[in-house]
Scaffold this active site. Sequence first.
Site, PDB file in Angstrom:
ATOM      1  N   GLU A 162      42.464  18.779  -0.742  1.00  0.00           N
ATOM      2  CA  GLU A 162      42.639  19.535  -1.929  1.00  0.00           C
ATOM      3  C   GLU A 162      43.922  20.017  -2.021  1.00  0.00           C
ATOM      4  OE1 GLU A 162      39.316  21.187  -4.017  1.00  0.00           O
ATOM      5  OE2 GLU A 162      38.348  19.244  -4.192  1.00  0.00           O
ATOM      6  N   GLU A 319      34.850  13.282  -2.922  1.00  0.00           N
ATOM      7  CA  GLU A 319      33.659  14.463  -3.143  1.00  0.00           C
ATOM      8  C   GLU A 319      33.312  14.468  -4.422  1.00  0.00           C
ATOM      9  OE1 GLU A 319      35.332  18.480  -2.625  1.00  0.00           O
ATOM     10  OE2 GLU A 319      36.575  18.016  -0.684  1.00  0.00           O
TER      11      GLU A 319
HETATM   12  C1  GLA Z   1      36.382  21.543  -3.296  1.00  0.00           C
HETATM   13  C2  GLA Z   1      36.744  21.492  -1.665  1.00  0.00           C
HETATM   14  C3  GLA Z   1      35.646  21.493  -0.928  1.00  0.00           C
HETATM   15  C4  GLA Z   1      34.607  22.333  -1.418  1.00  0.00           C
HETATM   16  C5  GLA Z   1      34.008  21.877  -2.804  1.00  0.00           C
HETATM   17  C6  GLA Z   1      32.809  22.857  -3.437  1.00  0.00           C
HETATM   18  O1  GLA Z   1      36.209  20.002  -3.501  1.00  0.00           O
HETATM   19  O2  GLA Z   1      37.700  20.316  -1.241  1.00  0.00           O
HETATM   20  O3  GLA Z   1      36.214  21.753   0.484  1.00  0.00           O
HETATM   21  O4  GLA Z   1      34.989  23.578  -1.265  1.00  0.00           O
HETATM   22  O5  GLA Z   1      35.437  21.905  -3.650  1.00  0.00           O
HETATM   23  O6  GLA Z   1      32.936  22.224  -4.625  1.00  0.00           O
END
Ligand code: GLA
Length: 688
Positions: A162, A319
Amino acid sequence: MATDDTTYRWVKDGALGPGRMRYGADYNPEQWPREVWQEDVRLMREAGVNIVSLGIFSWALLEPRPGEWDFGWLDDVMDLLHANGIDVDLATATASPPPWLAKRHPEILPQTIDGTTLWPGSRQHWRPTSPVFRAHALRLTRALAERYADHPALVAWHISNELGCHNLYDFSDDAARAFRVWLQDRYADLDALNEVWGTAFWSQHYGEWDEILPPRAAPTQRNPGQQLDFERFSSDAVRDHLRAENAVLAEVTPGVPRTTNFMVAQNVRDIDYASWVDDVDFVSNDHYLRPGEQGRDDLSFWANLTGNLSGGRPWFLMEHATSAVNWRAVNPPKRPGELVRDALTHVGHGADAVCYFQWRQSRAGGERYHSGMLPHAGADSRVFRDVVDLGTQLRDLAVVTGSRRERARIALVFDYESWWVSGRDSHPSESPAYDVETLRWYRALLDLGVRVDVVPVSTDLDGYELVLAPLLHVVPAALRDRLTGFVEAGGHLVTTFFSGVVDEHDRVWLGGYPGALRSLLGITVEEFAPMLPDERGALSTGAEVRDWSERIARIEPDVEVVASYRGGDLDGAPAITRRRAGLAGGSATYVSAAIDRRAAKELLHDLGRDIPALTPDPLAAGGSVDVIVRTGRGGRYVFLANRTDDEVAVAAAGDLIAGAARRDRDDALVVAPRGVAVVAQTRDALPA
Ligand code: GLA
Ligand code: GLA
């Protein structure tokens, strides 16, 4: 990115790509003793997990002291996963630097707008433009690439994580230096910059490049052109980091596809992902459900945009959450059915992989209350049973992999720069929000029962019958020309208030609003009339207006008034106008007020009289169902996502291949509340 229709660059020896739906999660075994790893792989197999993202936050354990590597534990995990048939999307592990790096090099730490240093103790405490951080991150990337290049479990690289989630805006001296280089590249000479930033205002004229700073905290309103360029620069600076890691991986492991997880969603708005797509071998995205009534449609909206950022090609849902997150003010669990519904909605929009954050819910750390595939309660739990059920359904959906989102006849334009700029301070009102406005029109289209593509503004609009561009605030001349050409060629355009107002430097187009779109729409607005929070207005159609209205002072003779204001200072003035343009039968409609969703639906319904794309699809069951379609060599797959909490019966032909639905006595397909039914309509019937 692959450019032809059938190949993916993410196919590596058939290990990643069409043929089976990918299912898994971020896996963080370093948080657990080794005995737990055995249980992990056993339960992963039970759930049908076939891929995990590994090592995302492992830097401090992989390099416990500067230059001293400890890969042993990761070797063991990679081997264990491989022995159990689970592939690995291996992280470059650079997202969160170890404490020793910050101790030795505090100059890597980012600074906020007011100069506050962001210290270690959380994650992503690094400046995207720090040469010191970059060198260390690339050292780690190379070491991992060299070590695991030939490991049979490795099927993809997960670059950082991210990017820009917490450190996108860094106002440090490193950022200032890099910003100047970026500006020199864009403007070449300082006069040009002074002109487009309008620095004659408030004595901001620059005489030397090194006088320019990031738009740090200042006594009052900061320069809008400087802010916009800093936003563009920040998005590009983080992309530069992506490119740097990418280059190392391309050199060491050229055959392994590379991605980074985008956040094409409401959480982080300030990255122009359309400009990142060419830097990944396949698009991957993270999405977290918004709780509440609009959440389902919101998910569909962002998944739709992700599918179109990916050019209709399959993408990777890297995710999402099985149930609650831990970072909103209140974090309710998902309601029954939502776990499967959310996953299958993403699949409908083109995801060929369904992954979660994270496999096993953490015991300690800031995310201990964030759901996982395996909750604190263990395998004997509602969440894990749903996870196993979803695994079964994804196996049934293997046939869908490799197919593409089927193009709709309607496009809803999404423009990152209009999002950034329309939400700026020192505006007529803080109220209208770009994401709220675009989602409102998306929902109105779903309510009507038609399919739509949410597309980045750079998308070629040829072939669309109708383009909706709500709150398209930033309209450079080239975009104006594209939209004009679209309408002249017979296309229909609908745009809304505060559109067309500024150019690409956030400078107002003169002569009246909607600026760049004034002649296309055939109207002139002299003044905006934003409304106070408790104020309400009305239109002749009965539509309620809140937040925003405008005084349309003049209309061209060929402009039809579709609705006018009722009551208040604007009583009787035009509110919604439509101009038929060109010989090809196109039209350009302007909605000068923020109208509610029901009124938006009614307007679209009325426009449907001569825009066939607005004819409701019977499969949408009067707007109760979001109809999402993928097509490929094997057939046409219709995803019928129930938007309601009640059963919905749909007269849908075809084989039910997955989802929460049954056929009733009349052979209608009854989709469960919050369920998604997947129907194969013409499997094997399409031409090869
Ligand atoms: C982001 C991050 C993850 C985690 C999620 C929690 O997507 O990439 O590492 O922290 O948020 O929702
Ligand atoms: C003050 C300032 C002016 C201007 C106005 C705007 O009066 O002196 O320069 O900024 O506010 O309301």
